[in-house]
Design an enzyme around this catalytic site. Structure first.
Site, PDB file in Angstrom:
ATOM      1  N   ILE A  68      78.884  41.126  50.837  1.00  0.00           N
ATOM      2  CA  ILE A  68      79.524  42.424  50.626  1.00  0.00           C
ATOM      3  C   ILE A  68      78.416  43.456  50.824  1.00  0.00           C
ATOM      4  O   ILE A  68      77.350  43.362  50.235  1.00  0.00           O
ATOM      5  CB  ILE A  68      80.290  42.459  49.280  1.00  0.00           C
ATOM      6  CG1 ILE A  68      80.626  43.862  48.824  1.00  0.00           C
ATOM      7  CG2 ILE A  68      79.618  41.719  48.178  1.00  0.00           C
ATOM      8  CD1 ILE A  68      81.755  43.865  47.781  1.00  0.00           C
ATOM      9  N   SER A  69      78.666  44.373  51.737  1.00  0.00           N
ATOM     10  CA  SER A  69      77.592  45.264  52.206  1.00  0.00           C
ATOM     11  C   SER A  69      77.027  46.154  51.104  1.00  0.00           C
ATOM     12  O   SER A  69      77.691  46.446  50.113  1.00  0.00           O
ATOM     13  CB  SER A  69      78.093  46.169  53.319  1.00  0.00           C
ATOM     14  OG  SER A  69      78.716  45.434  54.322  1.00  0.00           O
ATOM     15  N   GLN A  70      75.801  46.604  51.361  1.00  0.00           N
ATOM     16  CA  GLN A  70      75.125  47.534  50.450  1.00  0.00           C
ATOM     17  C   GLN A  70      75.875  48.872  50.448  1.00  0.00           C
ATOM     18  O   GLN A  70      76.183  49.411  51.515  1.00  0.00           O
ATOM     19  CB  GLN A  70      73.696  47.723  50.965  1.00  0.00           C
ATOM     20  CG  GLN A  70      72.849  48.644  50.136  1.00  0.00           C
ATOM     21  CD  GLN A  70      71.486  48.870  50.776  1.00  0.00           C
ATOM     22  OE1 GLN A  70      71.122  48.209  51.746  1.00  0.00           O
ATOM     23  NE2 GLN A  70      70.751  49.814  50.234  1.00  0.00           N
TER      24      GLN A  70
END
Ligand code: SAH
Length: 215
Positions: A68-70
């Site tokens: 899950i992206s930053q």
């Protein structure tokens, strides 16, 4: 009632927003992006073990190879995507569905393609709770784009490309915008714009990003 944890999360969200405004990552008047960040709960997309770290500004493990992206990277990408209410959006690499949910709150419609079946199923569950009617999830290879619904006003790629897949550039509408992390081992954010059928590329955040590879 708001729990202690919820309060902690809202404070952490406010801090992140302040840092983005100070650093110029988003504009202080950008109500659309500020609202969607406040509205969508990252904790609903993060896997249980990492829930406490929902607002740590890092990518978090999801399932299989997906992450899950930053949050900062998502905001940079969304800002450059320049979504409007009427945008029809193609997203490649659904992952947890967190960014999909944010896009759906701004745009007219989002079609999101995920290549991994387990990731796809999990995103579907996550987004079912979110109850947005303008999201279409597709299991498949995003490199082909999605002819059935093409062309798109906006295209966002969530995995590192050596080059932007040709089919995706083809499926971009005139005056459309595509954002993608391009390069190896580190990526730059590339913003591609189509005007009168010609495509121009702009490089942002040179070599500062780390995404998993587009398969
Ligand atoms: N923004 C997402 C992160 C996605 S991670 C989030 O915050 O949750 C990148 C995703 O791209 C992974 O789930 C991976 O399975 C998917 N992916 C990689 N190659 C793909 C391809 N060719 N087509 C569609 N999805 C792909």
């Amino acid at each position: 009632m708001e729990s202690i944890k919820d309060k902690e999360f809202s404070m952490q969200k406010k801090k992140l927003l302040e840092s983005w405004i100070t650093e110029g990552i988003i504009d202080k008047d950008d109500k659309l992006l500020i609202n969607v960040f406040l509205k969508v709960k990252r904790e609903d997309f993060v896997i249980k073990e990492y829930r406490d770290f929902s607002y740590a500004d890092t990518a978090l493990p999801f399932i299989k190879e997906a992450t899950i992206s930053q949050p900062t990277v998502i905001m940079m990408m969304l800002k450059n995507l320049n979504l409007t209410k009427g945008s029809k959006v193609l997203e490649i690499g659904t992952g947890s569905g967190y960014q999909t949910a944010m896009i759906a709150l701004i745009a007219e419609k989002v079609i999101s393609i995920e290549i991994d079946k387990d990731v796809f199923e999990t995103a579907k569950k996550n987004l079912a709770k979110f109850k947005a009617r303008n999201i279409k999830l597709v299991l498949g290879d995003g490199k082909n784009g999605f002819k059935e619904e093409a062309p798109f006003d906006r295209i966002i790629i969530n995995a590192a490309c050596e080059e932007i897949p040709k089919n995706l550039l083809k499926q971009l509408k005139n005056n459309g915008v595509l954002v993608a992390p391009v390069g190896k081992p580190y990526q730059s954010l590339i913003v591609a714009k189509k005007n009168n059928s010609k495509i121009s590329f702009e490089e942002k955040f040179s070599h500062g990003l780390i995404f998993s590879d587009l398969r």
